[in-house]
Design an enzyme around this catalytic site. Structure first.
Site, PDB file in Angstrom:
ATOM      1  N   GLU A 294     -12.208  -2.159  -8.057  1.00 34.86           N
ATOM      2  CA  GLU A 294     -12.670  -3.146  -7.061  1.00 34.86           C
ATOM      3  C   GLU A 294     -14.023  -2.796  -6.451  1.00 34.86           C
ATOM      4  O   GLU A 294     -14.719  -3.670  -5.961  1.00 34.86           O
ATOM      5  CB  GLU A 294     -11.630  -3.300  -5.943  1.00 34.86           C
ATOM      6  CG  GLU A 294     -11.436  -2.036  -5.111  1.00 34.86           C
ATOM      7  CD  GLU A 294     -10.186  -2.076  -4.253  1.00 34.86           C
ATOM      8  OE1 GLU A 294      -9.087  -2.285  -4.812  1.00 34.86           O
ATOM      9  OE2 GLU A 294     -10.281  -1.880  -3.038  1.00 34.86           O
TER      10      GLU A 294
ATOM     11  N   HIS B 257      -9.946  -8.405  -7.595  1.00 37.45           N
ATOM     12  CA  HIS B 257      -9.783  -7.983  -6.202  1.00 37.45           C
ATOM     13  C   HIS B 257     -10.569  -8.999  -5.375  1.00 37.45           C
ATOM     14  O   HIS B 257     -11.756  -9.219  -5.625  1.00 37.45           O
ATOM     15  CB  HIS B 257     -10.365  -6.587  -6.022  1.00 37.45           C
ATOM     16  CG  HIS B 257     -10.404  -6.115  -4.605  1.00 37.45           C
ATOM     17  ND1 HIS B 257     -11.474  -6.328  -3.767  1.00 37.45           N
ATOM     18  CD2 HIS B 257      -9.489  -5.423  -3.874  1.00 37.45           C
ATOM     19  CE1 HIS B 257     -11.220  -5.778  -2.584  1.00 37.45           C
ATOM     20  NE2 HIS B 257     -10.028  -5.224  -2.617  1.00 37.45           N
TER      21      HIS B 257
ATOM     22  N   GLU C 242      -2.189   0.531  -8.713  1.00 34.83           N
ATOM     23  CA  GLU C 242      -3.631   0.328  -8.564  1.00 34.83           C
ATOM     24  C   GLU C 242      -4.303   1.559  -7.956  1.00 34.83           C
ATOM     25  O   GLU C 242      -3.857   2.084  -6.931  1.00 34.83           O
ATOM     26  CB  GLU C 242      -3.847  -0.899  -7.669  1.00 34.83           C
ATOM     27  CG  GLU C 242      -5.290  -1.314  -7.510  1.00 34.83           C
ATOM     28  CD  GLU C 242      -5.376  -2.699  -6.864  1.00 34.83           C
ATOM     29  OE1 GLU C 242      -4.650  -3.619  -7.293  1.00 34.83           O
ATOM     30  OE2 GLU C 242      -6.169  -2.849  -5.904  1.00 34.83           O
TER      31      GLU C 242
ATOM     32  N   LYS D  36       0.818  -1.214   0.000  1.00 30.90           N
ATOM     33  CA  LYS D  36       0.000   0.000   0.000  1.00 30.90           C
ATOM     34  C   LYS D  36       0.850   1.261   0.000  1.00 30.90           C
ATOM     35  O   LYS D  36       1.916   1.316   0.618  1.00 30.90           O
ATOM     36  CB  LYS D  36      -0.894   0.001   1.238  1.00 30.90           C
ATOM     37  CG  LYS D  36      -1.856  -1.171   1.282  1.00 30.90           C
ATOM     38  CD  LYS D  36      -2.900  -1.086   0.186  1.00 30.90           C
ATOM     39  CE  LYS D  36      -3.972  -2.151   0.372  1.00 30.90           C
ATOM     40  NZ  LYS D  36      -5.020  -2.049  -0.655  1.00 30.90           N
TER      41      LYS D  36
HETATM   42 MG    MG Z   1      -7.072  -2.002  -4.243  1.00 31.92          MG
END
Ligand code: MG
Length: 393
Positions: free
Chosen positions: A262, A312, A236, A180
């Site tokens: 997602e 996802h 992403e 992330k």
């Molecule tokens: Mg994501």
């Protein structure tokens, strides 16, 4: 209605025709699951303190069972199932899958995915075949998965914890990882990513996920760093997904592949991205769309419009298994290589619900279970152990 002479020549031996609907739904059991995370983790949207899941088991009058799963705020889901969905399902025929799912998705969009999975499994089991066989047969027995992390922790040493977690997953055999960004300053996040690259030796596939944190200008601050690395698979959701035109603008300057979608629910919401080709990968989630049929339609649409699909599947082990089945049944995305198939997300964080489906990757890939329906048994002891007690959270 299936004609009796057709039925006689198939494995549908226990479909009855004595004035009762075939494959009559007799029982629907809900299993709301809750787990408080002892050492919370998170992404750019914040730190997660719990995980939850909502499983259902549908049983026909003849004793055929099918499992489904969805995700949402448990009190809302539970009330919807108890007050409306379960009473509507009882007595209906599991053969009316599309009609049933269409009705439910108008009232409880996410609940529709659970019901569609369970009815799909019932039909496959009734025919004595696997889900993949029902869908036309698998192109492959093995589907690649990537290790998906929540990189942030409340602990100020979050970067070190993240590095240890990544190293552990790579030694366990994962060949691709997703980490992330977007929750800290760009400078801190870039320092984190450089350290990860040093740790994995630039050889493991690397995916970055910003959870819609940036605008075009902030995303471009990543370009010189990422574009120099050949192991970066995609970036992403760098920006909010309601502005497809911002992705079109970004694509003019940003050469790293982009992915997203997602939380999109319908083909119409994906359409601007597919038509404008401003994403290299779409990332639909079978538990966030309105049923497994709609999910598979989207995969097919993406294939037809030459956009790669990497699901996802962070919110549940059963929906992940369905995504793996669907990926097994997708034609290769490219003529390059012997079998080019996009990977499926594999949650490697502390989450006991991942074991509800007893299936583990080996060397960064999952072998499709054989046998009728899912081809494996759901771990019901875990469902009992983590059953939500109805208290507020
Ligand atoms: Mg994501």
């Amino acid at each position: 209605m299936i004609k009796a002479d057709v039925v006689n020549h198939t494995n549908l031996n226990h479909i009855s025709f004595k004035g009762e609907p075939a494959l009559k739904i007799a029982k629907v059991e809900p299993f709301p699951l809750y787990y408080r995370i002892p050492e919370p983790y998170g992404d750019a949207n914040g730190i997660k303190t719990y995980r939850s899941s909502y499983m259902i088991r549908i049983t026909t009058a003849d004793g055929v069972t099918g499992w489904g799963e969805c995700t949402d705020w448990l009190p809302t889901l539970h009330k919807g199932f108890q007050d409306q969905i379960i009473p509507d399902l009882i007595g209906n025929s599991a053969l009316n899958r599309l009609q049933i799912v269409q009705t439910i998705q108008k009232r409880h969009a996410r609940a529709a995915s659970a019901v569609s999975m369970a009815l799909t499994e019932i039909f496959a089991k009734t025919c004595g075949i696997s889900i993949c066989d029902l869908w036309g047969g698998a192109f492959r027995d093995v589907v690649p998965v990537y290790a998906s992390f929540q990189s942030y922790h409340e602990n100020p040493g979050w970067m070190q914890i993240s590095l240890q977690n990544v190293e552990q997953a790579v030694s366990a055999g994962f060949r691709m990882i997703k980490v992330k960004v977007g929750g800290k300053s760009i400078q801190d996040d870039q320092q984190h990513i450089v350290k990860i690259q040093d740790a994995i030796g630039h050889s493991t596939g690397l995916i970055l996920d910003a959870n819609q944190s940036y605008d075009v200008a902030a995303t471009l601050e990543w370009h010189s760093l990422l574009s120099g690395w050949s192991n970066v698979m995609w970036f992403e959701e760098p920006m909010p997904m309601q502005y497809a035109e911002h992705y079109t603008e970004l694509k003019r300057h940003f050469t790293v592949p982009l992915a997203g979608g997602e939380n999109l629910k319908t083909a119409a919401e994906f359409a601007p991205y597919l038509k404008g080709h401003c994403l290299d990968f779409v990332t639909p989630d079978p538990a966030h769309m309105t049923g497994i049929e709609k999910y598979r339609e989207l995969l097919s649409m993406a294939r037809n419009l030459n956009t790669r699909v990497t699901p996802h599947t962070y919110d549940g082990a059963l929906s992940r298994l369905y995504a793996i089945f669907a990926q097994a049944c997708l034609p290769p995305w490219s003529k390059m290589g012997s079998d080019s198939i996009e990977p499926v997300e594999w949650d490697v964080m502390d989450n006991p619900f991942t074991n509800v489906v007893p299936l583990q990757p080996a060397n960064g890939a999952v072998t499709i279970p054989g046998g009728p329906g899912l081809g494996l048994a759901i771990d019901e002891e875990l469902l009992t152990h983590y059953r939500w007690d109805g208290s507020s959270y």
